[in-house]
Write a protein that holds these residues in place. Structure first.
Motif, PDB file in Angstrom:
ATOM      1  N   LEU A 155       1.662 -10.376   5.902  1.00 52.04           N
ATOM      2  CA  LEU A 155       1.458  -9.434   6.998  1.00 52.04           C
ATOM      3  C   LEU A 155       2.554  -8.374   7.055  1.00 52.04           C
ATOM      4  O   LEU A 155       2.269  -7.184   7.245  1.00 52.04           O
ATOM      5  CB  LEU A 155       1.369 -10.181   8.332  1.00 52.04           C
ATOM      6  N   ASN A 156       3.803  -8.774   6.868  1.00 55.11           N
ATOM      7  CA  ASN A 156       4.901  -7.804   6.924  1.00 55.11           C
ATOM      8  C   ASN A 156       4.803  -6.780   5.802  1.00 55.11           C
ATOM      9  O   ASN A 156       5.036  -5.591   6.019  1.00 55.11           O
ATOM     10  CB  ASN A 156       6.258  -8.515   6.877  1.00 55.11           C
ATOM     11  N   GLN A 157       4.474  -7.223   4.608  1.00 56.33           N
ATOM     12  CA  GLN A 157       4.328  -6.306   3.481  1.00 56.33           C
ATOM     13  C   GLN A 157       3.155  -5.360   3.705  1.00 56.33           C
ATOM     14  O   GLN A 157       3.246  -4.171   3.403  1.00 56.33           O
ATOM     15  CB  GLN A 157       4.137  -7.093   2.178  1.00 56.33           C
ATOM     16  N   LEU A 158       2.054  -5.886   4.242  1.00 55.85           N
ATOM     17  CA  LEU A 158       0.893  -5.051   4.532  1.00 55.85           C
ATOM     18  C   LEU A 158       1.240  -4.015   5.597  1.00 55.85           C
ATOM     19  O   LEU A 158       0.886  -2.842   5.469  1.00 55.85           O
ATOM     20  CB  LEU A 158      -0.283  -5.912   4.985  1.00 55.85           C
ATOM     21  N   SER A 159       1.948  -4.426   6.604  1.00 55.55           N
ATOM     22  CA  SER A 159       2.369  -3.499   7.657  1.00 55.55           C
ATOM     23  C   SER A 159       3.207  -2.368   7.073  1.00 55.55           C
ATOM     24  O   SER A 159       2.983  -1.193   7.387  1.00 55.55           O
ATOM     25  CB  SER A 159       3.160  -4.252   8.727  1.00 55.55           C
TER      26      SER A 159
END
Length: 59
Positions: free
Chosen positions: A6-10
């Motif tokens: 999720l953090n990388q996608l964000s």
């Protein structure tokens, strides 16, 4: 095949919030995540394709 958490996608999506990302999933703007173990990941190539497609439709 590369997976994004999720953090990388964000980060890839310009700092979008968690709720905005899940809204994008619900509205089929980006693909749904896959579950590996107890965590969710997005396939980077599928996300890239969805982003490119959205940019083409916006142009």
């Amino acid at each position: 095949m590369k997976y994004l958490n999720l953090n990388q996608l964000s980060d890839k999506m310009g700092g979008r919030s968690r709720s905005s990302i899940y809204r994008d999933v619900d509205e089929k703007r980006i693909p749904a995540p896959i579950k590996i173990g107890s965590r969710l990941y997005w396939v980077e190539s599928a996300v890239d394709d969805a982003i490119a497609s959205a940019q083409q439709h916006a142009a």
